[in-house]
Scaffold this motif. Sequence first.
Motif, PDB file in Angstrom:
ATOM      1  N   THR A 140       0.734  -1.153  -0.118  1.00  0.00           N
ATOM      2  CA  THR A 140       0.164  -0.052   0.011  1.00  0.00           C
ATOM      3  C   THR A 140       0.884   1.162   0.140  1.00  0.00           C
ATOM      4  O   THR A 140       2.167   1.057   0.435  1.00  0.00           O
ATOM      5  CB  THR A 140      -0.915   0.055   1.120  1.00  0.00           C
ATOM      6  N   ALA A 141      -0.064   2.330  -0.415  1.00  0.00           N
ATOM      7  CA  ALA A 141       1.008   3.546  -0.274  1.00  0.00           C
ATOM      8  C   ALA A 141       1.562   4.025   1.200  1.00  0.00           C
ATOM      9  O   ALA A 141       0.569   3.615   2.038  1.00  0.00           O
ATOM     10  CB  ALA A 141       0.218   4.659  -0.959  1.00  0.00           C
ATOM     11  N   LEU A 142       2.645   4.438   1.306  1.00  0.00           N
ATOM     12  CA  LEU A 142       3.126   4.965   2.856  1.00  0.00           C
ATOM     13  C   LEU A 142       2.558   6.189   3.055  1.00  0.00           C
ATOM     14  O   LEU A 142       1.858   6.825   2.378  1.00  0.00           O
ATOM     15  CB  LEU A 142       4.603   4.843   2.843  1.00  0.00           C
ATOM     16  N   THR A 143       3.014   6.697   4.318  1.00  0.00           N
ATOM     17  CA  THR A 143       2.357   7.913   4.806  1.00  0.00           C
ATOM     18  C   THR A 143       2.633   8.993   3.952  1.00  0.00           C
ATOM     19  O   THR A 143       2.129  10.148   4.026  1.00  0.00           O
ATOM     20  CB  THR A 143       2.740   8.007   6.119  1.00  0.00           C
ATOM     21  N   ASP A 144       3.724   9.117   3.117  1.00  0.00           N
ATOM     22  CA  ASP A 144       4.202   9.991   2.162  1.00  0.00           C
ATOM     23  C   ASP A 144       3.201  10.045   0.736  1.00  0.00           C
ATOM     24  O   ASP A 144       3.509  10.894  -0.045  1.00  0.00           O
ATOM     25  CB  ASP A 144       5.619  10.039   1.871  1.00  0.00           C
ATOM     26  N   GLY A 145       2.550   9.088   0.684  1.00  0.00           N
ATOM     27  CA  GLY A 145       1.351   9.052  -0.435  1.00  0.00           C
ATOM     28  C   GLY A 145       2.139   8.056  -1.637  1.00  0.00           C
ATOM     29  O   GLY A 145       1.240   8.014  -2.640  1.00  0.00           O
ATOM     30  N   PHE A 146       3.363   7.589  -1.420  1.00  0.00           N
ATOM     31  CA  PHE A 146       3.820   6.992  -2.646  1.00  0.00           C
ATOM     32  C   PHE A 146       4.047   5.306  -2.145  1.00  0.00           C
ATOM     33  O   PHE A 146       4.123   5.122  -0.934  1.00  0.00           O
ATOM     34  CB  PHE A 146       5.429   7.490  -2.744  1.00  0.00           C
ATOM     35  N   PHE A 147       4.074   4.450  -3.229  1.00  0.00           N
ATOM     36  CA  PHE A 147       4.493   3.247  -3.455  1.00  0.00           C
ATOM     37  C   PHE A 147       5.906   3.287  -3.440  1.00  0.00           C
ATOM     38  O   PHE A 147       6.524   3.943  -4.042  1.00  0.00           O
ATOM     39  CB  PHE A 147       3.998   2.422  -4.279  1.00  0.00           C
ATOM     40  N   HIS A 148       6.585   2.414  -2.507  1.00  0.00           N
ATOM     41  CA  HIS A 148       8.197   2.282  -2.427  1.00  0.00           C
ATOM     42  C   HIS A 148       8.643   0.925  -2.975  1.00  0.00           C
ATOM     43  O   HIS A 148       8.120   0.011  -2.420  1.00  0.00           O
ATOM     44  CB  HIS A 148       8.759   2.841  -1.176  1.00  0.00           C
ATOM     45  N   ASP A 149       9.687   0.876  -3.637  1.00  0.00           N
ATOM     46  CA  ASP A 149      10.175  -0.067  -4.100  1.00  0.00           C
ATOM     47  C   ASP A 149      11.784  -0.108  -3.609  1.00  0.00           C
ATOM     48  O   ASP A 149      12.492   0.406  -3.944  1.00  0.00           O
ATOM     49  CB  ASP A 149      10.486  -0.124  -5.734  1.00  0.00           C
ATOM     50  N   VAL A 150      11.979  -0.894  -2.503  1.00  0.00           N
ATOM     51  CA  VAL A 150      13.230  -0.989  -1.445  1.00  0.00           C
ATOM     52  C   VAL A 150      14.051  -2.313  -1.832  1.00  0.00           C
ATOM     53  O   VAL A 150      13.355  -3.483  -1.957  1.00  0.00           O
ATOM     54  CB  VAL A 150      12.733  -0.904  -0.146  1.00  0.00           C
ATOM     55  N   ALA A 151      15.241  -1.922  -2.158  1.00  0.00           N
ATOM     56  CA  ALA A 151      16.106  -3.006  -2.242  1.00  0.00           C
ATOM     57  C   ALA A 151      17.278  -3.007  -1.189  1.00  0.00           C
ATOM     58  O   ALA A 151      17.943  -2.071  -0.985  1.00  0.00           O
ATOM     59  CB  ALA A 151      16.909  -3.102  -3.760  1.00  0.00           C
ATOM     60  N   HIS A 199      18.553   1.075  -1.476  1.00  0.00           N
ATOM     61  CA  HIS A 199      18.065   1.458  -2.552  1.00  0.00           C
ATOM     62  C   HIS A 199      16.678   1.683  -2.633  1.00  0.00           C
ATOM     63  O   HIS A 199      15.888   0.958  -2.172  1.00  0.00           O
ATOM     64  CB  HIS A 199      18.217   0.733  -3.973  1.00  0.00           C
ATOM     65  N   ASP A 200      16.051   2.969  -2.857  1.00  0.00           N
ATOM     66  CA  ASP A 200      14.761   3.336  -2.471  1.00  0.00           C
ATOM     67  C   ASP A 200      14.074   4.016  -3.807  1.00  0.00           C
ATOM     68  O   ASP A 200      14.629   5.013  -4.530  1.00  0.00           O
ATOM     69  CB  ASP A 200      14.298   4.293  -1.336  1.00  0.00           C
ATOM     70  N   ALA A 201      13.087   3.635  -4.355  1.00  0.00           N
ATOM     71  CA  ALA A 201      12.501   4.063  -5.671  1.00  0.00           C
ATOM     72  C   ALA A 201      10.861   4.364  -5.120  1.00  0.00           C
ATOM     73  O   ALA A 201      10.586   3.659  -4.384  1.00  0.00           O
ATOM     74  CB  ALA A 201      12.530   3.250  -6.886  1.00  0.00           C
ATOM     75  N   VAL A 202      10.287   5.402  -5.865  1.00  0.00           N
ATOM     76  CA  VAL A 202       9.029   5.573  -5.511  1.00  0.00           C
ATOM     77  C   VAL A 202       8.228   5.634  -6.768  1.00  0.00           C
ATOM     78  O   VAL A 202       8.485   5.861  -7.977  1.00  0.00           O
ATOM     79  CB  VAL A 202       8.610   6.892  -4.785  1.00  0.00           C
ATOM     80  N   SER A 203       6.756   5.459  -6.629  1.00  0.00           N
ATOM     81  CA  SER A 203       5.841   5.572  -7.809  1.00  0.00           C
ATOM     82  C   SER A 203       4.287   5.871  -7.272  1.00  0.00           C
ATOM     83  O   SER A 203       4.159   5.817  -6.014  1.00  0.00           O
ATOM     84  CB  SER A 203       5.814   4.354  -8.240  1.00  0.00           C
ATOM     85  N   ASN A 204       3.454   6.598  -7.844  1.00  0.00           N
ATOM     86  CA  ASN A 204       2.136   6.863  -7.481  1.00  0.00           C
ATOM     87  C   ASN A 204       1.491   5.828  -7.592  1.00  0.00           C
ATOM     88  O   ASN A 204       0.446   5.543  -7.090  1.00  0.00           O
ATOM     89  CB  ASN A 204       1.673   7.894  -8.513  1.00  0.00           C
TER      90      ASN A 204
END
Length: 274
Positions: A140-151, A199-204
Amino acid sequence: MRLILLAAMMCGVAAGAHAADLSDLPILRGAVTDGMTTSQVNWQGFYVGGQGGYGSSDENFSGSNANMLAALLDHNVIQQMDVANWNLGLGKQSSRSSAYGGFAGYNWQWTDVVIGLEASYLHGSFGGMSQASKELVSGTALTDGFFHDVAVNSSAAIAISDMATLRARAAYAWGCFLPYAFAGVALGNADISRTVVVHDAVSNTINGPFTPLGTLTATQVQHNHLVYGYSGGLGVDVNLIGGLFMRAEWEYVRFTSAVDTSINTVRAGLGYKF
């Protein structure tokens, strides 16, 4: 093994000849000879020696980087994904190495019972390394409103070049043999390195595309770091001639450092008691 068997034969011959000589003396017949002890070697005093051996080290890297990862992500939004508690697969590793060193100590002897203090040293190359990685997209989207792809990439390594043990020995003298057990404290000289990269990447949306947000890195390197633990083991000293003796021994050492390490060694040595 051949040397030990040869020493046993020599001890047996010497003991038999000595007993035969004494039995010829009337004053030593009967109850006096019955009270003779099994030990005919004086083990009391200072001794030194050299030793060589072979051993295995077993490292448990599980959880060794957890505190670093937690500190790196403190107050970071992706910690909502419980990244610090991910099972990254940093498990157990084993390696083997030859080693050499020396020992010195002092024995106190009461009839056949021998008690002593000893310091033992080995130089070798014990240790290992492990590395693992894991990648996860937030459900789900985190509190910042984004989905995160974490490696996360994690690695840890330990190398122990020198170790010393200070042990108390308890032994029983039997002819030219001195079997013993010991326990004590252990000290080691180790190089320890631990690294965590996030490594962190974000998406709507959960399906992306994901835009790289940044990379966080934490590294800890310790050179010539003192590690400590405990030791225990079994062995036997065999008197050859005069104060010269040979030794066979097994020792277990465990170091409870940032990387839990256990070392088992088997050794052969040659010493001299003054």
